[in-house]
Design a protein around this motif. Structure first.
Motif, PDB file in Angstrom:
ATOM      1  N   ALA A 655       0.830  -1.202   0.000  1.00  0.00           N
ATOM      2  CA  ALA A 655       0.000   0.000   0.000  1.00  0.00           C
ATOM      3  C   ALA A 655       0.869   1.258   0.000  1.00  0.00           C
ATOM      4  O   ALA A 655       0.611   2.212  -0.753  1.00  0.00           O
ATOM      5  CB  ALA A 655      -0.922  -0.006   1.221  1.00  0.00           C
ATOM      6  N   THR A 656       1.909   1.253   0.830  1.00  0.00           N
ATOM      7  CA  THR A 656       2.793   2.423   0.900  1.00  0.00           C
ATOM      8  C   THR A 656       3.460   2.685  -0.441  1.00  0.00           C
ATOM      9  O   THR A 656       3.528   3.843  -0.900  1.00  0.00           O
ATOM     10  CB  THR A 656       3.856   2.209   1.991  1.00  0.00           C
ATOM     11  N   ALA A 657       3.957   1.632  -1.074  1.00  0.00           N
ATOM     12  CA  ALA A 657       4.645   1.806  -2.362  1.00  0.00           C
ATOM     13  C   ALA A 657       3.713   2.420  -3.405  1.00  0.00           C
ATOM     14  O   ALA A 657       4.102   3.333  -4.142  1.00  0.00           O
ATOM     15  CB  ALA A 657       5.184   0.458  -2.842  1.00  0.00           C
ATOM     16  N   LEU A 658       2.465   1.931  -3.475  1.00  0.00           N
ATOM     17  CA  LEU A 658       1.511   2.472  -4.445  1.00  0.00           C
ATOM     18  C   LEU A 658       1.174   3.931  -4.133  1.00  0.00           C
ATOM     19  O   LEU A 658       1.108   4.776  -5.030  1.00  0.00           O
ATOM     20  CB  LEU A 658       0.236   1.626  -4.442  1.00  0.00           C
ATOM     21  N   LEU A 659       0.960   4.214  -2.877  1.00  0.00           N
ATOM     22  CA  LEU A 659       0.636   5.580  -2.480  1.00  0.00           C
ATOM     23  C   LEU A 659       1.789   6.537  -2.773  1.00  0.00           C
ATOM     24  O   LEU A 659       1.588   7.648  -3.290  1.00  0.00           O
ATOM     25  CB  LEU A 659       0.278   5.611  -0.994  1.00  0.00           C
ATOM     26  N   GLN A 660       3.009   6.117  -2.464  1.00  0.00           N
ATOM     27  CA  GLN A 660       4.165   6.972  -2.739  1.00  0.00           C
ATOM     28  C   GLN A 660       4.377   7.154  -4.242  1.00  0.00           C
ATOM     29  O   GLN A 660       4.798   8.227  -4.689  1.00  0.00           O
ATOM     30  CB  GLN A 660       5.420   6.396  -2.077  1.00  0.00           C
ATOM     31  N   ASP A 661       4.068   6.124  -5.030  1.00  0.00           N
ATOM     32  CA  ASP A 661       4.149   6.271  -6.489  1.00  0.00           C
ATOM     33  C   ASP A 661       3.218   7.367  -6.990  1.00  0.00           C
ATOM     34  O   ASP A 661       3.481   7.995  -8.019  1.00  0.00           O
ATOM     35  CB  ASP A 661       3.802   4.949  -7.174  1.00  0.00           C
ATOM     36  N   HIS A 662       2.123   7.576  -6.256  1.00  0.00           N
ATOM     37  CA  HIS A 662       1.165   8.626  -6.615  1.00  0.00           C
ATOM     38  C   HIS A 662       1.409   9.910  -5.813  1.00  0.00           C
ATOM     39  O   HIS A 662       0.554  10.794  -5.769  1.00  0.00           O
ATOM     40  CB  HIS A 662      -0.260   8.121  -6.381  1.00  0.00           C
ATOM     41  N   LYS A 663       2.570   9.971  -5.154  1.00  0.00           N
ATOM     42  CA  LYS A 663       2.996  11.160  -4.399  1.00  0.00           C
ATOM     43  C   LYS A 663       2.025  11.519  -3.272  1.00  0.00           C
ATOM     44  O   LYS A 663       1.697  12.693  -3.040  1.00  0.00           O
ATOM     45  CB  LYS A 663       3.218  12.348  -5.336  1.00  0.00           C
ATOM     46  N   ILE A 664       1.577  10.466  -2.573  1.00  0.00           N
ATOM     47  CA  ILE A 664       0.692  10.628  -1.425  1.00  0.00           C
ATOM     48  C   ILE A 664       1.475  10.256  -0.172  1.00  0.00           C
ATOM     49  O   ILE A 664       2.160   9.225  -0.139  1.00  0.00           O
ATOM     50  CB  ILE A 664      -0.553   9.731  -1.555  1.00  0.00           C
ATOM     51  N   ALA A 665       1.389  11.051   0.865  1.00  0.00           N
ATOM     52  CA  ALA A 665       2.120  10.778   2.103  1.00  0.00           C
ATOM     53  C   ALA A 665       1.580   9.501   2.756  1.00  0.00           C
ATOM     54  O   ALA A 665       0.395   9.425   3.087  1.00  0.00           O
ATOM     55  CB  ALA A 665       1.991  11.955   3.065  1.00  0.00           C
ATOM     56  N   ALA A 666       2.455   8.538   2.948  1.00  0.00           N
ATOM     57  CA  ALA A 666       2.048   7.258   3.532  1.00  0.00           C
ATOM     58  C   ALA A 666       3.276   6.553   4.084  1.00  0.00           C
ATOM     59  O   ALA A 666       4.409   6.794   3.645  1.00  0.00           O
ATOM     60  CB  ALA A 666       1.368   6.368   2.484  1.00  0.00           C
ATOM     61  N   GLY A 667       3.042   5.665   5.048  1.00  0.00           N
ATOM     62  CA  GLY A 667       4.133   4.870   5.599  1.00  0.00           C
ATOM     63  C   GLY A 667       3.583   3.698   6.382  1.00  0.00           C
ATOM     64  O   GLY A 667       2.524   3.809   7.017  1.00  0.00           O
ATOM     65  N   PRO A 668       4.270   2.559   6.369  1.00  0.00           N
ATOM     66  CA  PRO A 668       3.822   1.419   7.153  1.00  0.00           C
ATOM     67  C   PRO A 668       3.968   1.690   8.649  1.00  0.00           C
ATOM     68  O   PRO A 668       4.882   2.415   9.062  1.00  0.00           O
ATOM     69  CB  PRO A 668       4.752   0.288   6.708  1.00  0.00           C
ATOM     70  N   VAL A 669       3.084   1.126   9.448  1.00  0.00           N
ATOM     71  CA  VAL A 669       3.229   1.203  10.899  1.00  0.00           C
ATOM     72  C   VAL A 669       4.229   0.121  11.289  1.00  0.00           C
ATOM     73  O   VAL A 669       3.885  -1.045  11.457  1.00  0.00           O
ATOM     74  CB  VAL A 669       1.872   1.016  11.606  1.00  0.00           C
ATOM     75  N   ASN A 670       5.480   0.513  11.407  1.00  0.00           N
ATOM     76  CA  ASN A 670       6.572  -0.429  11.630  1.00  0.00           C
ATOM     77  C   ASN A 670       6.708  -0.813  13.095  1.00  0.00           C
ATOM     78  O   ASN A 670       6.449  -0.007  13.994  1.00  0.00           O
ATOM     79  CB  ASN A 670       7.900   0.169  11.156  1.00  0.00           C
ATOM     80  N   THR A 671       7.172  -2.040  13.313  1.00  0.00           N
ATOM     81  CA  THR A 671       7.607  -2.471  14.636  1.00  0.00           C
ATOM     82  C   THR A 671       9.131  -2.453  14.668  1.00  0.00           C
ATOM     83  O   THR A 671       9.788  -2.201  13.651  1.00  0.00           O
ATOM     84  CB  THR A 671       7.106  -3.884  14.948  1.00  0.00           C
TER      85      THR A 671
END
Length: 752
Positions: A655-671
């Protein structure tokens, strides 16, 4: 003439850094190049807090900004990405010290990713720890990330000013998050355990939770093992001391639900004021959840002259003065010859500064580590049991370096090791007169002493500021008590989690107004740490001008309240801040969304209309692309459902990769397990593996010439440098040092 001239460009991280410069006496010019970024507080509140005392200039282009750069000693520039920073002309600007602030830093594969504080906190591991099990993680509201980035950059830049050096600072906001975690990373690396969300119940320390009182108030209690006996006194149940279910912390963890209910029943029968009085009498850490109105009327803050009068939109208000004060502070002018002509090439800026470190737990050690990373020579003055006993009753919070306690467990406590690189260890029992004499001899040769004991600890040993100043009138003495050295709360026991509710933050963090949550991050500690480092660099510059040392008083409480300042301004303007869960008052959508997999989440934010249109395109709802921000806020529930349907069939990474490809701020909730594998973290070599067993330890959030990681040294063993320090600093003979060992004045292991 002002001490230095600072040019400030960009958002709230740059604004906070510039605010600290302005309060230190610099002439700060703020260039307005673009619209103000979305804020949790009103624009008026943010402007009042960040930009008072600055010169504000609006320019039409980066080229027009160039004329202001030429006259600056320090340029602080924040941009949305590495490319955006370059487009401003940052690399061509001629200034002694240039500070670049971007979400991911200027290098690495994600240097141009879109980000907001929400997505960065998610990627850095904060978000995964906040909130309740079985419910979405909680985003940390407010501007903690930007203000902390600004504070760290300020101390590093000011250190270069102090040294008369030139430097370029590359400050990564993601790495700010990574560098300000307590034990999450080392617990994963050393115990292979991923810390989980646990609501208000701090899993490893029992009981620690928010409790409702008889008069519907809330108090937070944080009972580490050392306070267990006092806790039984507090709740008037001494029989718990011999109850087999609760005789060790491990057993209390096992029977946490029973113990929690006992505490709930007792505290529910007391008023909030009664809880406070009983906690003070028993000397346990307890904090009260305060509204912003309560904070503004707090008698302790009033007694300490914490508030400064100000005007905002023609309304008379008060503003926090900051988390630290420098006493014996004189009006300063620029000393002769400290301008551009004498700037030197890049070296460790604090290489000639000697620090005696008496700190413990987290806030103090982290603050000193920030200074040691900049080259300061640090002697850790340790108590014989400062690292714990010879035999640990249980595994420490961070686990063991190497995974096992080994023959010297006190030397491989992972949490202690993480915080204590770049030190030399001298183990002195300061309860003995001879040890105190040795300490004062060291003070005579040192530049800085840092401690974070209670307000009465050092004076009770005859080692308060007056005694240290008699030994060395140039000494800078940093005291970091929880509530400061004066006022009605002075003698209260303070831990970060119990101070946090008094800052007002708890009012804003939660799933809704009726469900307050503690951050699970003890945020007051890292706030105090960054401000203490800033205060030391300020005091060093002051000393070059006055020839005298000073007392620096750092309060955990006041540091936290300062970070709530924009909300406090809004409270006074009649715009009462409201808890919004994971939403944002000026961005929509803004949330933490479920993704494919168990307890997997992704943070998604649309900063502007352009990102919203791109999101609608991506998730297949182009018919909504023309919704204005106000409409998106009104329809947030429907929009969230739309996003969830899309995110649930993808991993958070996909999801993050697709969103960033569209220049949308996103990031996985990492542990903690995800972060070391992140390609951006790897490419910038954030974790430094120079400790035993090559254990990865968080580095510094700034890359600059003055921070040379190849010079860093591992955490020393207890008393490892006893002989070296006493012989080199004090010229003690070997026979004298041997006698000190025999007389139990110095130690190289906890006593049996």
């Amino acid at each position: 003439m002002p001490l230095i001239k600072v040019l400030e460009i960009g958002g709230y991280a740059a604004g906070y850094c510039g605010r600290l410069f302005a309060r230190q006496g610099a002439e700060v010019t703020r260039l307005e190049l673009e619209a103000t970024p979305p804020a949790w507080a009103s624009v008026e509140a943010m402007r009042a807090f960040l930009h008072g005392g600055k010169i504000s200039v609006t320019v039409e282009s980066a080229a027009e900004a160039l004329e202001y750069v030429c006259d600056a000693d320090v340029v602080v520039c924040e941009a949305d990405s590495a490319d955006a920073l370059e487009a401003l002309g940052f690399d061509e600007w001629q200034a002694d010290i240039k500070v670049a602030m971007t979400p991911f830093g200027r290098t690495g594969p994600k240097r141009n990713w879109q980000a907001t504080p929400s997505t960065l906190l998610a990627m850095g591991g904060y978000t995964s720890l906040m909130g309740d099990p079985g419910r979405p993680p909680l985003n940390l509201p407010g501007h903690y990330l930007e203000f902390q980035t600004g504070a760290i950059a300020y101390s590093a830049a000011l250190a270069s000013v102090y040294a008369g050096q030139t430097d370029i600072l590359d400050a990564s906001m993601l790495e700010t998050v990574l560098s300000l975690t307590q034990f999450t990373h080392v617990r994963w690396h050393c115990a292979r355990d991923i810390r989980q969300r646990h609501g208000n119940d701090f899993y490893f320390v029992v009981p620690s939770n928010l409790f409702k009182t008889q008069d519907s108030g809330w108090v937070y209690i944080n009972i580490v093992p050392a306070f267990w006996d006092a806790f039984t006194v507090f709740i008037e149940k001494p029989e718990l001391l011999i109850d087999e279910r609760f005789t060790t912390n491990d057993l209390r963890i096992k029977h946490r639900d029973v113990l929690y209910q006992i505490a709930v029943d007792v505290i529910a029968s007391w008023t909030t004021d009664a809880c406070i009085r009983r906690a003070e009498a028993a000397r346990i850490p307890l904090g009260v959840v305060q509204t912003f109105s309560d904070v503004l009327k707090d008698p302790h803050l009033a007694s300490r002259a914490f508030w400064e009068s100000s005007i905002c939109d023609d309304v008379e208000i008060v503003m926090p003065r900051g988390g630290y004060q420098l006493f014996d502070h004189l009006n300063r002018t620029c000393p002769d010859g400290r301008r551009k002509a004498e700037r030197q090439v890049i070296e460790l800026p604090l290489r000639d500064v000697k620090i005696l470190d008496l700190t413990h737990v987290w806030a103090g050690p982290l603050g000193v580590r920030l200074l040691s990373d900049l080259g300061a020579e640090v002697i850790k003055i340790e108590a014989p049991y400062g690292r714990g006993p010879r035999e640990y009753p249980s595994e420490p919070l961070g686990g063991w370096i190497g995974g096992a306690p080994g023959p010297e467990p006190w030397n491989i406590n992972a949490l202690f090791v993480k915080l204590h690189r770049n030190r030399k260890s001298l183990c002195l029992d300061l309860k003995k007169a001879q040890a105190r004499k040795i300490f004062l001899e060291l003070v005579a040769l040192a530049d800085v002493v840092v401690e974070n004991f209670s307000a009465r600890a050092m004076p009770s040993m005859g080692l308060g500021y007056a005694a240290l100043r008699r030994a060395n009138e140039k000494i800078i003495y940093v005291s970091m008590p929880g509530y400061g050295m004066s006022g009605p709360y002075r003698d209260r026991v303070a831990f970060g989690p119990t101070v946090e509710p008094l800052s007002g933050l708890t009012q804003m963090l939660g799933y809704g107004p009726d469900e307050p949550r503690n951050s699970a991050m003890a945020l007051m500690d890292p706030i105090a740490a960054t401000q203490a480092a800033a205060a030391v660099t300020e005091a060093l510059i002051q000393r070059t001008e006055t020839g005298k040392g000073c007392l620096v008083e750092m309060s955990l409480h006041e540091g936290g309240v300062t970070y709530s300042a924009p909300w406090l301004v809004d409270e006074q303007l009649g715009q009462k801040p409201q808890c919004m869960g994971n939403r944002h008052p000026a961005m929509a959508p803004h949330g933490i969304y479920p993704s494919k997999g168990e307890d997997c989440w992704v943070a998604i934010t649309c900063k502007n209309d352009e990102q919203w249109r791109a999101l609608c395109d991506l998730v297949g709802h182009a018919e909504k692309s023309n919704l204005a921000l106000s409409d998106r806020i009104e329809q947030h529930d429907e929009i969230d459902s739309m996003i969830c349907a899309w995110s649930l069939v993808r991993t958070n990474q996909e999801a993050t990769a697709l969103l960033q490809d569209h220049k949308i701020a996103a990031g996985p909730v990492n542990t903690a397990a995800d972060i070391p594998e992140d390609q951006q973290v790897k490419s910038r070599q954030f974790f430094v593996p120079f400790e035993r067993f090559n254990t990865p330890i968080p580095g510094h959030s700034i890359q600059m010439g003055g921070i040379q990681r190849n010079t860093w040294t591992r955490c020393p063993d207890l008393g490892e440098h006893n002989r070296e320090v006493l012989s080199i600093w004090l010229n003690y003979e070997d026979d004298t040092i041997t006698a000190l060992e025999r007389d139990a004045v110095i130690f190289s292991a906890p006593p049996t």
